[in-house]
Write a protein that holds these residues in place. Sequence first.
Motif, PDB file in Angstrom:
ATOM      1  N   ASP A   1       0.617  -1.306  -0.027  1.00  0.00           N
ATOM      2  CA  ASP A   1      -0.136  -0.213  -0.316  1.00  0.00           C
ATOM      3  C   ASP A   1       0.498   1.119   0.116  1.00  0.00           C
ATOM      4  O   ASP A   1       2.046   1.688   1.041  1.00  0.00           O
ATOM      5  CB  ASP A   1      -1.019  -0.174   1.320  1.00  0.00           C
ATOM      6  CG  ASP A   1      -1.320   0.780   1.321  1.00  0.00           C
ATOM      7  OD1 ASP A   1      -2.516   1.300   0.398  1.00  0.00           O
ATOM      8  OD2 ASP A   1      -2.779   1.973   2.009  1.00  0.00           O
ATOM      9  N   GLY A   2       0.475   1.593  -1.140  1.00  0.00           N
ATOM     10  CA  GLY A   2       1.324   3.413  -1.454  1.00  0.00           C
ATOM     11  C   GLY A   2       2.923   3.280  -2.039  1.00  0.00           C
ATOM     12  O   GLY A   2       3.641   4.179  -1.858  1.00  0.00           O
ATOM     13  N   VAL A   3       3.311   2.175  -1.990  1.00  0.00           N
ATOM     14  CA  VAL A   3       5.059   1.995  -2.682  1.00  0.00           C
ATOM     15  C   VAL A   3       4.292   2.417  -4.449  1.00  0.00           C
ATOM     16  O   VAL A   3       3.763   2.007  -4.907  1.00  0.00           O
ATOM     17  CB  VAL A   3       5.198   0.435  -1.708  1.00  0.00           C
ATOM     18  CG1 VAL A   3       6.678  -0.177  -2.601  1.00  0.00           C
ATOM     19  CG2 VAL A   3       5.247   0.028  -1.082  1.00  0.00           C
ATOM     20  N   PRO A   4       5.586   2.792  -4.215  1.00  0.00           N
ATOM     21  CA  PRO A   4       5.644   3.439  -6.290  1.00  0.00           C
ATOM     22  C   PRO A   4       5.698   2.369  -7.039  1.00  0.00           C
ATOM     23  O   PRO A   4       6.416   0.771  -6.271  1.00  0.00           O
ATOM     24  CB  PRO A   4       6.754   4.311  -5.804  1.00  0.00           C
ATOM     25  CG  PRO A   4       6.947   4.429  -4.383  1.00  0.00           C
ATOM     26  CD  PRO A   4       6.533   3.314  -4.244  1.00  0.00           C
ATOM     27  N   ASP A   5       5.189   1.782  -8.208  1.00  0.00           N
ATOM     28  CA  ASP A   5       5.371   0.683  -8.732  1.00  0.00           C
ATOM     29  C   ASP A   5       6.563   0.683  -9.510  1.00  0.00           C
ATOM     30  O   ASP A   5       6.614  -0.175  -9.642  1.00  0.00           O
ATOM     31  CB  ASP A   5       4.221   1.029 -10.339  1.00  0.00           C
ATOM     32  CG  ASP A   5       3.287   1.135  -9.861  1.00  0.00           C
ATOM     33  OD1 ASP A   5       2.490   0.208  -9.053  1.00  0.00           O
ATOM     34  OD2 ASP A   5       2.248   1.605 -10.820  1.00  0.00           O
ATOM     35  N   GLU A   6       7.484   1.666  -9.620  1.00  0.00           N
ATOM     36  CA  GLU A   6       8.533   1.953 -10.312  1.00  0.00           C
ATOM     37  C   GLU A   6       9.396   0.893  -8.800  1.00  0.00           C
ATOM     38  O   GLU A   6      10.677   0.720  -9.537  1.00  0.00           O
ATOM     39  CB  GLU A   6       9.557   2.601 -10.286  1.00  0.00           C
ATOM     40  CG  GLU A   6       8.317   3.548 -11.171  1.00  0.00           C
ATOM     41  CD  GLU A   6       6.915   4.329 -10.321  1.00  0.00           C
ATOM     42  OE1 GLU A   6       7.439   4.781  -9.428  1.00  0.00           O
ATOM     43  OE2 GLU A   6       6.086   4.738 -11.408  1.00  0.00           O
ATOM     44  N   LEU A   7       9.721   1.409  -7.849  1.00  0.00           N
ATOM     45  CA  LEU A   7       9.738  -0.016  -6.500  1.00  0.00           C
ATOM     46  C   LEU A   7      10.527  -0.332  -7.146  1.00  0.00           C
ATOM     47  O   LEU A   7       9.770  -1.585  -7.054  1.00  0.00           O
ATOM     48  CB  LEU A   7      10.327   0.858  -5.647  1.00  0.00           C
ATOM     49  CG  LEU A   7      10.705   0.642  -4.584  1.00  0.00           C
ATOM     50  CD1 LEU A   7      11.624   1.668  -4.159  1.00  0.00           C
ATOM     51  CD2 LEU A   7       9.765   0.537  -2.880  1.00  0.00           C
ATOM     52  N   GLU A   8      12.228  -1.159  -7.435  1.00  0.00           N
ATOM     53  CA  GLU A   8      12.785  -2.099  -7.358  1.00  0.00           C
ATOM     54  C   GLU A   8      12.149  -3.454  -6.232  1.00  0.00           C
ATOM     55  O   GLU A   8      11.932  -3.142  -4.807  1.00  0.00           O
ATOM     56  CB  GLU A   8      14.187  -2.479  -7.749  1.00  0.00           C
ATOM     57  CG  GLU A   8      14.367  -1.787  -8.514  1.00  0.00           C
ATOM     58  CD  GLU A   8      16.262  -2.074  -7.956  1.00  0.00           C
ATOM     59  OE1 GLU A   8      16.749  -2.722  -7.488  1.00  0.00           O
ATOM     60  OE2 GLU A   8      17.144  -1.437  -9.808  1.00  0.00           O
TER      61      GLU A   8
END
Length: 76
Positions: free
Chosen positions: A14-21
């Motif tokens: 929840d709330g984690v950006p899509d681009e984060l590895e």
Amino acid sequence: MKRLTVGELRKALDGVPDELEVHFSSDTEEAYEIVLESAQRVKYELPDGRRFDDTGESGVDYFDIYGNADPDQMDW
């Protein structure tokens, strides 16, 4: 040991950006890096009311995260 559920995974994302590895960590004493390669829901039913011999269930439904050792980090 308790297995992670999809609900727990959703809550953690929840709330984690899509681009984060995505990284994988473990308490095992391996000398190489594990690379997460895929994540998918696995769901199917056996035909004609058949059941698995080991579980007696007629199908499966789970979320699978697959990881493998990074071959560039292996001590061949």
